[in-house]
Design an enzyme around this catalytic site. Structure first.
Site, short mmCIF file in Angstrom:
data_model
loop_
_atom_site.label_atom_id
_atom_site.label_comp_id
_atom_site.label_asym_id
_atom_site.label_seq_id
_atom_site.Cartn_x
_atom_site.Cartn_y
_atom_site.Cartn_z
N GLU A 51 0.68 -2.38 4.09
CA GLU A 51 1.29 -0.96 4.10
C GLU A 51 2.60 -1.31 4.47
OE1 GLU A 51 0.21 3.65 5.25
OE2 GLU A 51 -0.54 1.93 6.40
N HIS A 86 0.89 -1.17 0.14
CA HIS A 86 0.00 0.01 -0.15
C HIS A 86 1.09 1.21 0.05
CE1 HIS A 86 -3.34 2.30 1.03
NE2 HIS A 86 -2.77 2.98 1.87
N ASP A 134 -1.48 -9.61 -0.48
CA ASP A 134 -0.56 -8.90 -1.32
C ASP A 134 -1.40 -7.88 -2.24
OD1 ASP A 134 1.33 -7.47 -2.24
OD2 ASP A 134 2.08 -9.16 -3.37
#
Length: 715
Positions: free
Chosen positions: A583, A526, A574
């Site tokens: 993240e 992310h 993922d």
């Protein structure tokens, strides 16, 4: 996540509304599987293993009996074989597993494959330089995350080059003159620079403080080990290379400068405090390159926690930077002193959990641990009694809970104070220092016990898979590595290295959580710029970035949809929109970089255990009713010089060392470790070194009989 302690609530539920507004349903995002499927039931460190390190694999199988394993080299020849050890049900992963141990095979090579019951692992290497690239890549993460500077293609490659973000160049409003939120202040502040905290464009002092501390501490630890050259000038990909200052300190300085810019100026209300954070007034969409962010920026109210993070990081700066830039060290110490005084004046300015629009709240209403950490760093930097009194009067100084069940983190920083006091020379009484060091080894022993009880050898508890769990795994490895430094006990180094195995593929998903390292690694973390999954013109995350990892709370829509019913250690996907599992963040990459630098150090030129041929004479020279003195003489009987010697022994009758000369001597229980001084670190062939100890006894002082020099047995 830990009860009542939010380890990471940055782009959490708040970003969900943005993603559900349309970005999460783009075709590029929709066709990604729920989690990367493991290609094999034989889970290994997909990068490989060190010749002198542990080498274990976890095998997913319903078989109850032991299975045969074979290690094959790149030519397909069997070079080692044995039987697995059945472990049965592994609660965190929800799998039935067995463990194969091939540590006895130390021959270097590439393309090894481990085969168990007809199933083969991903290929991996065994070599001394295994972690050299990861050491560089994991540290380069911070340069990629720099705010306020152009990221040059000559350092990062053309895919990752970008203009400077947040310098007031349209459409940015910039960070050179940032106003406060309404009611916080009536002026603007120059807060340019620093690192973007995570996948968004926010910059947070409490996360920046611990991250900077870990980056600088990695250099400190390397210095203590005599291995600092690997992090020295012109070793990393930073624009400051070649300036005579170690590159790792150059990188840390980029964030330190930002942290000091966040300090409230003299003459203003709450002067000396640190603003808690600076970020956009509202959440930016995905993807958004930093220089394209058009949101207005805001400073958020000062907090005691942020102020003490500044005090601790700046005091550490004053110690470590002094040999390289004394003027900068003085500037850091001045900022640290001002921050400490301001925090004492304002001891309960808490960051509220409600302040979560446009950035993470990082709320923290318990700051006694930050006071302890900052006092420890200021005392280590100055030796002044005021700071000593502050730390010794802290409830954390004698608490057995300085290392929480989850290690340490941005909201749990007492352990950092312990690590400082355990490793940096100071004026505390010997008994105090011994107790502090014993608390480090006790915490490390706890992590080793957890690893032994789990099929994948993970140091976190079975319920420890919360937001940023991979960062906590790496933090625990830091503690184990320091315990090994203090004691010379090889178990702790093995534990630290096995945590790397977990991060690089020996886990419930058979996936490396570090981008670009391993046969199958995270690719869609992310991030607003590394967003190839949403926009094919943008890059995937660069090699060396660590995904947050399994989070059993499922705190984003993608995780809620795709991971429902997952076992805790398998709650990861993922996917770029799974911000609660995938993240990136500076406080997760910082311990990874620390650990990679540690793992990359050579134990000897050939990568074999650093053994030595030697004889030791231990002579008690004086005994009285409760004490004794002894002289220890070590002779190198081998053909090569012994560089960076460490001698270990065990006292047979409970003797306790209270002081030493010509060596640094530490003790944990009955185990004693003596480490060279700067001037006698090398023992030439045929030469000797001598040092002395003074200690206490309880009635007798029999001499130890077994000694090891750099892990080799002495006569």
């Amino acid at each position: 996540m830990p009860p009542s302690r939010s380890l990471r609530l940055s782009t959490a539920l708040l970003t969900g509304a943005l993603l559900l507004g349309g970005l999460a349903t783009t075709p590029a995002a929709a066709d990604v599987p729920a989690a990367t499927a493991a290609t094999t039931a034989v889970r290994v460190n997909q990068v490989g293993y060190l010749p002198d390190g542990p080498k274990r694999a976890t095998v997913v199988t319903t078989a109850a009996q032991a299975l045969g394993w074979q290690l094959r080299n790149a030519s397909g020849a069997v070079v080692a074989s044995g039987s697995t050890v059945p472990r049965g049900a592994d609660a965190p992963s929800g799998q039935s597993v067995q463990v194969a141990d091939f540590s006895s095979h130390r021959a270097a090579g590439t393309g090894y494959v481990l085969t168990v019951d007809g199933t083969s692992s991903a290929p991996f290497d065994i070599r001394v330089d295994l972690y050299d690239t990861l050491r560089s890549d994991s540290m380069a993460f911070f340069h990629h995350q720099r705010s306020g500077i152009a990221i040059d293609a000559s350092l990062v490659g053309s895919a990752y080059a970008r203009p400077a973000g947040h310098l007031g160049v349209a459409p940015n409003t910039g960070d050179v003159s940032v106003p406060c939120q309404a009611g916080v202040c009536d002026y603007t502040q120059d807060v340019r620079g620093g690192w973007y905290d995570a996948g968004d464009h926010g910059k947070y002092v409490v996360n920046g403080g611990i991250s900077t501390w870990l980056v600088v501490n990695s250099f400190e630890r390397a210095e203590r080990a005599g291995k600092e050259a690997a992090l020295g000038d012109s070793t990393l990909r930073v624009p400051e290379r070649g300036n005579g200052i170690p590159d790792v300190l150059d990188e840390a300085r980029w964030e330190l400068d930002f942290l000091m810019r966040m300090q409230v100026p003299d003459g203003k209300p709450h002067a000396g405090m640190a603003f808690h954070k600076i970020h956009d007034a509202a959440w930016t969409g995905m993807p958004t390159r930093p220089e394209q962010d058009s949101q207005p920026r805001e400073l958020h109210r000062p907090s005691t926690a942020a102020t003490l993070n500044l005090a601790a990081a700046a005091a550490q700066c004053a110690r470590v930077f002094r040999p390289y830039d004394s003027a900068y060290a003085d500037r850091c110490l001045s900022a640290a002193r001002r921050a400490w005084s301001a925090a004492q004046t304002n001891p309960a300015m808490y960051a509220p959990d409600s302040d979560s629009t446009g950035g993470g709240a990082y709320g923290d209403t318990r700051v006694t641990d930050e006071f302890y950490w900052a006092a420890a760093e200021l005392y280590a930097a100055t030796g002044e009694s005021a700071y000593r009194d502050a730390l010794t009067s802290s409830s954390w100084h004698t608490s057995a809970d300085a290392f929480s069940p989850y290690g340490f983190g941005w909201a749990d920083t007492a352990a950092l104070g312990r690590l400082v006091l355990a490793t940096v020379p100071n004026g505390l009484p010997a008994a105090d220092t011994a107790r502090i060091r014993a608390s480090v080894t006790a915490a490390a022993d706890g992590y080793l016990s957890r690893m032994a009880a789990q099929g994948y050898a993970v140091p976190v508890p079975a319920d420890g898979y919360f937001w940023g769990s991979n960062g906590e795994v790496a933090n625990d490895a830091v503690v184990m590595a320091v315990a090994g430094e203090l004691t010379g006990d090889a178990r702790y180094r093995a534990g630290a290295l096995e945590t790397m195995d977990y991060l690089l593929g020996r886990n419930a998903l058979g996936l490396s959580y570090v981008t670009g390292h391993g046969e199958t690694s995270s690719q869609n973390q992310h991030h607003r710029f590394w967003a190839h999954q949403l926009d094919a013109s943008l890059p995937r995350p660069p090699a060396g970035s660590l995904a947050g990892g399994p989070n059993s709370a499922l705190q984003d829509p993608v995780a809620e949809e795709r991971l429902r019913g997952c076992a805790p250690a398998a709650c990861y996907v993922d996917h770029i929109d799974s911000y609660s599992t995938n993240e990136v963040a500076v406080n997760w990459n910082a311990p990874l970089a620390w650990l990679a630098a540690y793992a990359a150090e050579r134990t000897s030129a050939g990568g074999e255990p650093p053994t030595a041929s030697c004889t030791v004479t231990y002579a008690v020279s004086n005994v009285w009713s409760t004490g004794f003195t002894a002289t220890v003489t070590v002779k190198n009987t081998g053909p090569a010089a012994v560089d960076g010697w460490q001698l270990a022994w065990t006292y047979p009758a409970g003797q306790r060392v209270t002081s030493s000369w010509n060596a640094t001597v530490t003790q944990s229980g009955t185990a004693v470790n003596a480490r060279h001084a700067d001037w006698n670190r090398t023992i030439a062939p045929g030469a000797t070194v001598s040092f002395g100890v003074q200690g206490t006894h309880t009635g007798s002082t029999p001499s130890p009989t077994d000694f090891t020099l750099n892990a080799g047995t002495c006569a």
